[in-house]
Design a protein around this motif. Structure first.
Motif, PDB file in Angstrom:
ATOM      1  N   VAL A   1       5.478   2.736  -6.876  1.00 13.82           N
ATOM      2  CA  VAL A   1       4.700   2.931  -5.652  1.00 13.82           C
ATOM      3  C   VAL A   1       5.667   3.258  -4.520  1.00 13.82           C
ATOM      4  CG1 VAL A   1       3.162   1.834  -3.980  1.00 13.82           C
ATOM      5  CG2 VAL A   1       2.869   1.380  -6.415  1.00 13.82           C
ATOM      6  N   ALA A   2       5.395   4.363  -3.836  1.00 12.73           N
ATOM      7  CA  ALA A   2       6.190   4.779  -2.679  1.00 12.73           C
ATOM      8  C   ALA A   2       5.488   4.285  -1.418  1.00 12.73           C
ATOM      9  CB  ALA A   2       6.307   6.300  -2.640  1.00 12.73           C
ATOM     10  N   VAL A   3       6.207   3.493  -0.625  1.00 11.20           N
ATOM     11  CA  VAL A   3       5.651   2.948   0.615  1.00 11.20           C
ATOM     12  C   VAL A   3       6.385   3.598   1.782  1.00 11.20           C
ATOM     13  CG1 VAL A   3       5.268   0.865   1.984  1.00 11.20           C
ATOM     14  CG2 VAL A   3       5.097   0.768  -0.516  1.00 11.20           C
ATOM     15  N   ASP A   4       5.648   4.375   2.563  1.00  8.63           N
ATOM     16  CA  ASP A   4       6.218   5.081   3.713  1.00  8.63           C
ATOM     17  C   ASP A   4       6.402   4.099   4.854  1.00  8.63           C
ATOM     18  OD1 ASP A   4       7.040   7.010   5.493  1.00  8.63           O
ATOM     19  OD2 ASP A   4       5.033   7.838   5.808  1.00  8.63           O
TER      20      ASP A   4
ATOM     21  N   GLY B   1       0.382  10.558  -6.856  1.00  7.00           N
ATOM     22  CA  GLY B   1      -0.020  10.861  -5.485  1.00  7.00           C
ATOM     23  C   GLY B   1      -1.199  10.075  -4.954  1.00  7.00           C
ATOM     24  N   THR B   2      -1.951   9.373  -5.810  1.00  5.55           N
ATOM     25  CA  THR B   2      -3.094   8.611  -5.301  1.00  5.55           C
ATOM     26  C   THR B   2      -2.621   7.340  -4.609  1.00  5.55           C
ATOM     27  OG1 THR B   2      -3.460   7.528  -7.435  1.00  5.55           O
ATOM     28  CG2 THR B   2      -4.781   9.480  -6.965  1.00  5.55           C
ATOM     29  N   THR B   3      -3.388   6.908  -3.619  1.00  8.18           N
ATOM     30  CA  THR B   3      -3.060   5.703  -2.864  1.00  8.18           C
ATOM     31  C   THR B   3      -3.615   4.479  -3.578  1.00  8.18           C
ATOM     32  OG1 THR B   3      -3.143   6.953  -0.809  1.00  8.18           O
ATOM     33  CG2 THR B   3      -3.262   4.580  -0.620  1.00  8.18           C
TER      34      THR B   3
ATOM     35  N   GLN C   1       0.866  -1.171   0.000  1.00  8.41           N
ATOM     36  CA  GLN C   1       0.000   0.000   0.000  1.00  8.41           C
ATOM     37  C   GLN C   1       0.897   1.213   0.000  1.00  8.41           C
ATOM     38  OE1 GLN C   1      -3.142   0.284   2.882  1.00  8.41           O
ATOM     39  NE2 GLN C   1      -3.375   2.479   2.575  1.00  8.41           N
ATOM     40  N   GLY C   2       0.680   2.083  -0.974  1.00  6.09           N
ATOM     41  CA  GLY C   2       1.475   3.292  -1.068  1.00  6.09           C
ATOM     42  C   GLY C   2       0.866   4.251  -2.065  1.00  6.09           C
ATOM     43  N   ARG C   3       1.645   5.257  -2.414  1.00  7.84           N
ATOM     44  CA  ARG C   3       1.178   6.280  -3.355  1.00  7.84           C
ATOM     45  C   ARG C   3       1.993   6.226  -4.637  1.00  7.84           C
ATOM     46  NH1 ARG C   3      -2.397   9.866  -1.298  1.00  7.84           N
ATOM     47  NH2 ARG C   3      -2.609   9.893   0.961  1.00  7.84           N
ATOM     48  N   LEU C   4       1.333   6.526  -5.755  1.00  3.12           N
ATOM     49  CA  LEU C   4       2.026   6.555  -7.031  1.00  3.12           C
ATOM     50  C   LEU C   4       2.970   7.753  -7.083  1.00  3.12           C
ATOM     51  CD1 LEU C   4      -0.235   4.520  -7.785  1.00  3.12           C
ATOM     52  CD2 LEU C   4      -0.115   5.495 -10.073  1.00  3.12           C
TER      53      LEU C   4
ATOM     54  N   PHE D   1      -8.674  -0.335  -3.862  1.00  3.18           N
ATOM     55  CA  PHE D   1      -8.790   1.088  -3.548  1.00  3.18           C
ATOM     56  C   PHE D   1      -8.914   1.201  -2.027  1.00  3.18           C
ATOM     57  CE2 PHE D   1      -9.680   2.616  -7.765  1.00  3.18           C
ATOM     58  CZ  PHE D   1     -10.275   1.557  -8.402  1.00  3.18           C
ATOM     59  N   PRO D   2      -8.010   1.891  -1.359  1.00  6.32           N
ATOM     60  CA  PRO D   2      -8.198   2.106   0.082  1.00  6.32           C
ATOM     61  C   PRO D   2      -9.410   3.016   0.298  1.00  6.32           C
ATOM     62  CG  PRO D   2      -5.973   2.683  -0.607  1.00  6.32           C
ATOM     63  CD  PRO D   2      -6.767   2.433  -1.841  1.00  6.32           C
TER      64      PRO D   2
END
Length: 129
Positions: free
Chosen positions: A28-31, A60-62, A7-10, A93-94
């Motif tokens: 995908v960026a995973v914090d 930026g979308t999750t 789960q992350g943001r594009l 989709f979260p």
């Protein structure tokens, strides 16, 4: 075979590469949490999944992706290079639990709602048949 869910943001808009067939690449960026590094994952989606990713997601979308971790290696000029990529089989989709306001504006056709845990619910887009 290694299966993975992220789960992350594009990091950028999904990029189609039709010269390879109907494939879309995205990162995908995973914090990892407060004061920790962000991990970046290369992802590729094919056919119907690729079409949906391009339609519904932007920078930026999750997204929650499910797929296979694939390792490739190649040689060039006497050097061996290695790469790891997520081949996306499906995505979710979260859905906000109401505690945080999502900053996303995603046009979604009624997905199947699946309880994930008490805090989060996800809308699942299954693998194309």
């Amino acid at each position: 075979m290694v299966h993975i869910s992220l789960q992350g943001r594009l990091g950028a808009d999904p990029t189609p590469h039709e010269s390879y067939g109907n494939v879309t690449n995205f990162n995908v960026a995973v914090d990892q949490g407060k004061n920790k590094d962000t991990d970046w994952y290369k992802c590729s989606a094919w056919n119907d999944v690729a079409d949906k990713v391009r339609k519904w997601f932007k920078t930026g979308t999750t997204i929650i992706v499910h797929g296979r971790l694939v390792r490739t290696s190649w040689e060039k000029d006497g050097h061996t290079y290695n790469d790891v990529e997520v081949k996306v089989d499906s995505f979710d989709f979260p859905i906000s639990s109401g505690k945080k306001k999502e900053e996303e504006d995603v046009d979604v056709v009624q997905p199947e709602i699946v309880p994930d845990n008490e805090e989060t619910t996800v809308a699942h887009y299954p693998e194309a048949s």
